[in-house]
Structures are given as structure tokens and as C-alpha cells.
Design a protein around this motif. Structure first.
Motif, mmCIF file in Angstrom:
data_model
loop_
_atom_site.group_PDB
_atom_site.id
_atom_site.type_symbol
_atom_site.label_atom_id
_atom_site.label_comp_id
_atom_site.label_asym_id
_atom_site.label_seq_id
_atom_site.Cartn_x
_atom_site.Cartn_y
_atom_site.Cartn_z
ATOM 1 N N ARG A 38 -5.894 -22.340 -8.822
ATOM 2 C CA ARG A 38 -6.963 -22.237 -7.833
ATOM 3 C C ARG A 38 -6.463 -21.691 -6.492
ATOM 4 N NH1 ARG A 38 -8.996 -28.219 -7.409
ATOM 5 N NH2 ARG A 38 -6.709 -28.439 -7.344
ATOM 6 N N VAL A 39 -5.159 -21.753 -6.274
ATOM 7 C CA VAL A 39 -4.582 -21.302 -5.010
ATOM 8 C C VAL A 39 -4.485 -19.785 -5.005
ATOM 9 C CG1 VAL A 39 -2.526 -21.351 -3.533
ATOM 10 C CG2 VAL A 39 -3.278 -23.442 -4.718
ATOM 11 N N GLY A 84 -16.102 -19.357 1.654
ATOM 12 C CA GLY A 84 -16.924 -19.328 0.445
ATOM 13 C C GLY A 84 -16.134 -19.668 -0.798
ATOM 14 N N ALA A 85 -14.914 -19.135 -0.904
ATOM 15 C CA ALA A 85 -14.072 -19.434 -2.070
ATOM 16 C C ALA A 85 -13.716 -20.911 -2.122
ATOM 17 C CB ALA A 85 -12.812 -18.575 -2.029
ATOM 18 N N ALA A 86 -13.424 -21.505 -0.956
ATOM 19 C CA ALA A 86 -13.100 -22.928 -0.925
ATOM 20 C C ALA A 86 -14.291 -23.778 -1.364
ATOM 21 C CB ALA A 86 -12.648 -23.323 0.483
ATOM 22 N N ALA A 88 -16.479 -22.921 -3.413
ATOM 23 C CA ALA A 88 -16.693 -22.687 -4.844
ATOM 24 C C ALA A 88 -15.584 -23.273 -5.717
ATOM 25 C CB ALA A 88 -16.804 -21.182 -5.102
ATOM 26 N N GLY A 89 -14.601 -23.941 -5.099
ATOM 27 C CA GLY A 89 -13.594 -24.635 -5.893
ATOM 28 C C GLY A 89 -12.195 -24.063 -5.824
ATOM 29 N N SER A 90 -12.004 -22.954 -5.155
ATOM 30 C CA SER A 90 -10.650 -22.403 -4.994
ATOM 31 C C SER A 90 -9.949 -23.088 -3.826
ATOM 32 C CB SER A 90 -10.715 -20.896 -4.757
ATOM 33 O OG SER A 90 -11.199 -20.222 -5.903
ATOM 34 N N ARG A 91 -8.650 -22.779 -3.676
ATOM 35 C CA ARG A 91 -7.868 -23.307 -2.558
ATOM 36 C C ARG A 91 -7.183 -22.139 -1.852
ATOM 37 N NH1 ARG A 91 -7.214 -28.760 -1.949
ATOM 38 N NH2 ARG A 91 -8.325 -29.993 -3.521
ATOM 39 N N PRO A 92 -7.943 -21.432 -1.013
ATOM 40 C CA PRO A 92 -7.396 -20.254 -0.352
ATOM 41 C C PRO A 92 -6.450 -20.608 0.793
ATOM 42 C CG PRO A 92 -9.655 -20.638 0.336
ATOM 43 C CD PRO A 92 -9.365 -21.648 -0.721
ATOM 44 N N VAL A 93 -5.441 -19.750 0.988
ATOM 45 C CA VAL A 93 -4.552 -19.832 2.137
ATOM 46 C C VAL A 93 -4.705 -18.518 2.890
ATOM 47 C CG1 VAL A 93 -2.193 -20.119 2.958
ATOM 48 C CG2 VAL A 93 -2.950 -21.310 0.872
ATOM 49 N N LEU A 94 -5.327 -18.586 4.057
ATOM 50 C CA LEU A 94 -5.631 -17.399 4.849
ATOM 51 C C LEU A 94 -4.591 -17.241 5.943
ATOM 52 C CD1 LEU A 94 -7.509 -15.110 5.923
ATOM 53 C CD2 LEU A 94 -8.801 -16.899 7.118
ATOM 54 N N GLU A 95 -4.005 -16.045 6.046
ATOM 55 C CA GLU A 95 -3.044 -15.762 7.107
ATOM 56 C C GLU A 95 -3.639 -14.784 8.117
ATOM 57 O OE1 GLU A 95 0.995 -13.122 7.795
ATOM 58 O OE2 GLU A 95 0.879 -14.307 5.964
ATOM 59 N N PHE A 96 -3.622 -15.185 9.389
ATOM 60 C CA PHE A 96 -3.898 -14.233 10.451
ATOM 61 C C PHE A 96 -2.564 -13.652 10.917
ATOM 62 C CE2 PHE A 96 -7.723 -16.980 11.000
ATOM 63 C CZ PHE A 96 -8.675 -16.003 10.784
ATOM 64 N N ALA A 124 -19.742 -31.649 -0.664
ATOM 65 C CA ALA A 124 -18.918 -30.452 -0.815
ATOM 66 C C ALA A 124 -17.770 -30.550 0.180
ATOM 67 C CB ALA A 124 -19.732 -29.188 -0.563
ATOM 68 N N SER A 125 -16.685 -29.851 -0.115
ATOM 69 C CA SER A 125 -15.558 -29.830 0.806
ATOM 70 C C SER A 125 -15.060 -28.396 0.941
ATOM 71 C CB SER A 125 -14.426 -30.742 0.308
ATOM 72 O OG SER A 125 -13.934 -30.302 -0.941
ATOM 73 N N VAL A 126 -14.236 -28.178 1.949
ATOM 74 C CA VAL A 126 -13.703 -26.840 2.216
ATOM 75 C C VAL A 126 -12.176 -26.946 2.268
ATOM 76 C CG1 VAL A 126 -13.773 -24.840 3.755
ATOM 77 C CG2 VAL A 126 -15.772 -26.333 3.569
ATOM 78 N N PRO A 127 -11.506 -26.934 1.112
ATOM 79 C CA PRO A 127 -10.047 -27.057 1.068
ATOM 80 C C PRO A 127 -9.365 -25.727 1.415
ATOM 81 C CG PRO A 127 -10.901 -26.851 -1.155
ATOM 82 C CD PRO A 127 -12.102 -26.906 -0.246
ATOM 83 N N LEU A 128 -9.428 -25.387 2.682
ATOM 84 C CA LEU A 128 -8.940 -24.109 3.188
ATOM 85 C C LEU A 128 -7.751 -24.338 4.102
ATOM 86 C CD1 LEU A 128 -9.130 -21.085 4.120
ATOM 87 C CD2 LEU A 128 -10.928 -21.836 5.719
ATOM 88 N N VAL A 129 -6.712 -23.521 3.953
ATOM 89 C CA VAL A 129 -5.566 -23.539 4.855
ATOM 90 C C VAL A 129 -5.544 -22.226 5.627
ATOM 91 C CG1 VAL A 129 -3.048 -23.631 5.048
ATOM 92 C CG2 VAL A 129 -4.225 -25.047 3.348
ATOM 93 N N ILE A 130 -5.376 -22.326 6.949
ATOM 94 C CA ILE A 130 -5.282 -21.134 7.795
ATOM 95 C C ILE A 130 -3.929 -21.139 8.484
ATOM 96 C CG2 ILE A 130 -6.302 -19.818 9.679
ATOM 97 C CD1 ILE A 130 -8.937 -21.248 9.133
#
Length: 343
Positions: A38-39, A84-86, A88-96, A124-130
Motif C-alpha cells: 500500500r506504500v 485521495g489515495a490515503a 482510498a486505503g493507500s499509504r502515500p509518502v509525499l516529498e516536497f 475514514a482516516s488519512v494515513p499520509l506522510v509528508i
């Protein structure tokens, strides 16, 4: 720039190697990608180029373009995809590329990622890392050198961490990827090449727990990010003057480990807050208020002092850039004044 000293200690029983802060993050990302399909990673130039600071080098070759995604130069759009991906069940890691660029994506971070769990009643949750490369010292000037962590720590629904060591860079990132809520990680750019002991296996550093990097009895110096290293060097200089400083690495700005801070100040009876971000409304103000509102306030032998960045954009000129953020000698002088003169 002042020298950076190694402050990591190997966990008891762990097999460690000395690796860089950047390599520790790379190792955490690789471990997460291997362990959980999922990551996925997304950001500008994180693929073949390897990211602005080469943290994601070779990961696109290991995991493919479907999981290491180069985004257009459109931070708001990339953040929207990640949210949106988070959901929907994914675990995105976004880099600026630079934390400054997150200003273009504040709608998605502050109004969507931070609030959706609450607005949807916990359904719902938003498992997002920035990931946010931040800070001064590289000559990148006013639009690429800011420390904006206090902005994000002000927002309910976001967790904000600021690792100072390679060990914590890996452990906090893996903890953030596991977390069901959005976590913003500030990585100081000057720390990427620093080294320290890091276990080869996956491990987690708990979010919301500060670390006492140097015990002491005369003053508590609370610091974040690169300022932890400068505070430790200042503490050694203070020791040569007969003063014993306790240095606390905050690690997590939200949630804030007030219990460790209160216990320390109760023992030392003096407090100096040090951070690179602008002094006004910085994290030092929140720490000061937390102590002022606690039982530790009655134990203080001197006023609480804050040492933060100058109230100006980060200059380009090296001398002015250095003067705009606290240095070792500034920390030493401020702590000595508190101990010796109570001011």
C-alpha cells in the motif's frame, strides 16, 4: 556553520552501522515499500533523479514507476492525489523538494488531510506522510530556506515531527508511515550528510516522546532539529565554565511531550527554548506557556527565555544568513546569562 556532533547512541542489543541521515531515510522508505504494497512515494524528481537531496535514489529501479512517482511541478495537485489515495486505503509518502513549496498545497494539507477524519465522524482516516526538507545554511535564500514547522503544529489533525539524528530519522519515518493520521516530517537540509548509529532492521521511534540528550542540573535547553546539535555543543562550552546544562531534543512538536519538559524544568529551575524558526509565535512560545501553566513555574529561578530566528526572511548572503538563525555562541551566551545573572 558550527560543527555537528554525533548524538545518537546505539539501542542496547541492536546491531548498528554508522550511516548518514539521508541514508537512514532511504533505508526506511525501502523497508516500508518492501513490507507493505500500500506504500508508495510521490514528489518532484524523486524517480530517476533521486530527489533534490538524493534520498530516493535507486528506489524507482527497485519498485518501479507505479510506486515511485514523479509528479509535475504542481504541489497542490500532488497533495490532492496523496490525500485521495490515503482515503482510498493507500499509504502515500509525499516529498516536497523544499518545505517552502508546501505553501502551495495548504488547502489539501490543512483543510482536507487534517480535518477529514473528524468531519467524517471517525469513519475514514488519512494515513499520509509528508516529508519536508527545511532550514537555512545552504545559501538557498528566502524562498527555499524557511522553517515552517510551527505553522503545521498549529493545526489540529496533523502530527508534526522533527528528527535530529539518523536513528530518529529512520524510526520516526517508519512510525509515521504506520500512523493512521497525517504526519508532517521536517528534515533539516544540513543534517542529510551527518552520520550516526542506525540499526539495520526496521524499528519505530514513538511519535510524541522527547529525548534527553544530555542530563544536567543547572538549566534545561529545549531544542529542535539542527539546534539540538548546536545546543549540545553549547552545553560543552558551558561545562568548561562550570555550568551543567540539560539538553532535550523535542523530536515531536505535535503531540508535545510536556511531561518530560515539566519534569526537567522542575529539576533545573531554568529554561531556554531554542529553535531555528522565527521567534515570534514559534514552538518556543508554546513550550514557555506550557511551563508557565504548570507546577514547574513556581520552581523557576529565572525568567523563561526563547532563542529563535530573526524576524526577517532568510538572507542569501552567508554572513547575514548565519546571523538570522541561532548559532552555538548565541545559545551559550543566552544560557550563561540565565545561570549567572538570572536574566
Amino acid at each position: 556553520m558550527n560543527a555537528i556532533v554525533s548524538i545518537d547512541t546505539a539501542p542496547e542489543g541492536a546491531a548498528c552501522r554508522d550511516i548518514s541521515y539521508a541514508d537512514a531515510i532511504h533505508e526506511a522508505l525501502r523497508s516500508a515499500l518492501e513490507a507493505d504494497e500500500r506504500v508508495f512515494l510521490l514528489g518532484e524528481d524523486i524517480g530517476v533523479y533521486g530527489g533534490a537531496f538524493q534520498v530516493t535514489r535507486d528506489l524507482v529501479h527497485r519498485f518501479g514507476e507505479g510506486r515511485v512517482i514523479d509528479t509535475p511541478i504542481a504541489e497542490l495537485g500532488a497533495a490532492g492525489v496523496a490525500v485521495g489515495a490515503a482515503l482510498a486505503g493507500s499509504r502515500p509518502v509525499l516529498e516536497f523538494q523544499f518545505s517552502d513549496f508546501a505553501t502551495l498545497a495548504m488547502e489539501q494539507i490543512v483543510n482536507q488531510a487534517a480535518k477529514l477524519r473528524y468531519m467524517l465522524g471517525g469513519n475514514a482516516s488519512v494515513p499520509l506522510v509528508i516529508r519536508m526538507p527545511a532550514g537555512a545554511g545552504t545559501g538557498a535564500a528566502a524562498q527555499h530556506s524557511q522553517s515552517l514547522e510551527a505553522w503545521f503544529a498549529h493545526v489540529p489533525g496533523l502530527k508534526v515531527v522533527q528528527p535530529a539524528t539518523p536513528h530518529d530519522a529512520k524510526g520516526l519515518l517508519l512510525a509515521a508511515i504506520d500512523d493512521p493520521d497525517p504526519v508532517v516530517i521536517f528534515e533539516h537540509k544540513l543534517l542529510y550528510k551527518t552520520t550516526g548509529p542506525v540499526p539495520a532492521e526496521a524499528y519505530r521511534v514513538p511519535i510524541g516522546k522527547a529525548a534527553i540528550r544530555r542530563p544536567g542540573r543547572d538549566i534545561t535547553i529545549v531544542a529542535t532539529g539542527i539546534m539540538v546539535h548546536r545546543a549540545l555543543e553549547a552545553a560543552e562550552r558551558l561545562a568548561a565554565r562550570g555550568h551543567d546544562a540539560e539538553v532535550i531534543d523535542l523530536r515531536s512538536l505535535r503531540p508535545l511531550d510536556t511531561a518530560t519538559l515539566i519534569d526537567s524544568v522542575t529539576r533545573t529551575t531554568r529554561l531556554l527554548c531554542v529553535h531555528e524558526s522565527v521567534k515570534m509565535l514559534g514552538i518556543g512560545a508554546e513550550i514557555s506557556a506550557a511551563i508557565a501553566e504548570s507546577a514547574a513555574f513556581d520552581r523557576l529561578d529565572a525568567p523563561i527565555r526563547r532563542l529563535g530566528g530573526a524576524d526577517c526572511p532568510i538572507p542569501y548572503a552567508p554572513g547575514l544568513e548565519r546571523a538570522a538563525v541561532p548559532q552555538v555562541e548565541d545559545i551559550e551566551a543566552a544560557a550563561a546569562r540565565l545561570i549567572e545573572h538570572g536574566e
